[in-house]
Design an enzyme around this catalytic site. Sequence first.
Site, PDB file in Angstrom:
ATOM      1  N   PRO A   5       0.800  -1.216   0.000  1.00 37.99           N
ATOM      2  CA  PRO A   5       0.000   0.000   0.000  1.00 37.99           C
ATOM      3  C   PRO A   5       0.837   1.273   0.000  1.00 37.99           C
ATOM      4  CG  PRO A   5      -0.433  -1.386   1.927  1.00 37.99           C
ATOM      5  CD  PRO A   5       0.814  -1.867   1.290  1.00 37.99           C
ATOM      6  N   GLU A   6       0.990   1.844  -1.171  1.00 37.81           N
ATOM      7  CA  GLU A   6       1.518   3.191  -1.280  1.00 37.81           C
ATOM      8  C   GLU A   6       0.351   4.073  -1.716  1.00 37.81           C
ATOM      9  OE1 GLU A   6       5.276   3.522  -3.303  1.00 37.81           O
ATOM     10  OE2 GLU A   6       5.783   1.444  -2.907  1.00 37.81           O
TER      11      GLU A   6
END
Length: 284
Positions: A5-6
């Site tokens: 998760p960026e």
Amino acid sequence: MLDMPELPEVQTVVDEMHSRVTGDTIVAAVLSRADYVRTPTPDFAERIQRRRILSVSREGKRIWLDLSAPGGRTRKAGSDARCRLHLGMSGRITFEAADAPLAPHTHLRLRFRRLAAELRFSDARRFGGIWFYNGSDGDAMRAARLGADALTLSAGTLQELCRRKRPIKSLLMDQSLIGGLGNIYCDEALFSARLHPLRRACELSDADIRRLAGSIRDVLRRALRHGGSTLRDYVRADGRAGEFQRLHRVYGREGHACARCRRQIERIVIAGRSTHFCPQCQNG
DNA sequence: GTCCATGTTCTTTA
DNA sequence: CTAAAGAACATGGA
């Protein structure tokens, strides 16, 4: 390693949450791990019930839920609340039927008045978390402020930040300076801008910085267009395995030929993170 | 059994 | 003050 998760992945989650639960009211909450709520909120499950989701938004890699006062429509001053979610490295938010099998490490389940599906927040590694703030906790919410959002980072702002002499990769990863970039999109943006990850930020030219700001924006936007789940597409192996190679020019490609010049991609460690780059294209 | 990966925060060191 | 390096957190996949 299904989720990285960026910013693009977080934005994808926020979009889905927004379309499903904005305006809806939480009618039941099950918190399976009390210590996953990082603020001292012993009665968290009680505290968020009967509140309406006023908005869902993103700030760097953080997700914010604006909540009404319990009971809904009338907003008494100070009785509204905000909830901050962070996915960490393995956090996942899904919407599933209430009787669907429970994924391992599901820490929070929320049921809503209108929505049939329930929201589930799972996180095997528990590097993520939940923070709960009363409407009056303004100072606590503002603590640990994030830097400029990576998606809308201007060349001018980046130039200000680049007064420092630390390696540009380490600067881009620092969430207190720029919010949203993680290891993957950092490497991709630096490749796109043809900058060596160890270059000192303060030694970049104006042209370098303008190019880098553009690369950051382009790399993130392209990932957003692809639903922000590049590795998941790769792992899913449902005929879209090419997605990974299309989107990642350097990340995870150590030893492979550079798409631009055919030199082998190298991997070094900067600030404790694997850093992938092309020694030919990124010699500047 | 080993090594590695993601992100954040804290400590140590310079 | 800056900043870099390392450890810690927890888990699962190769």
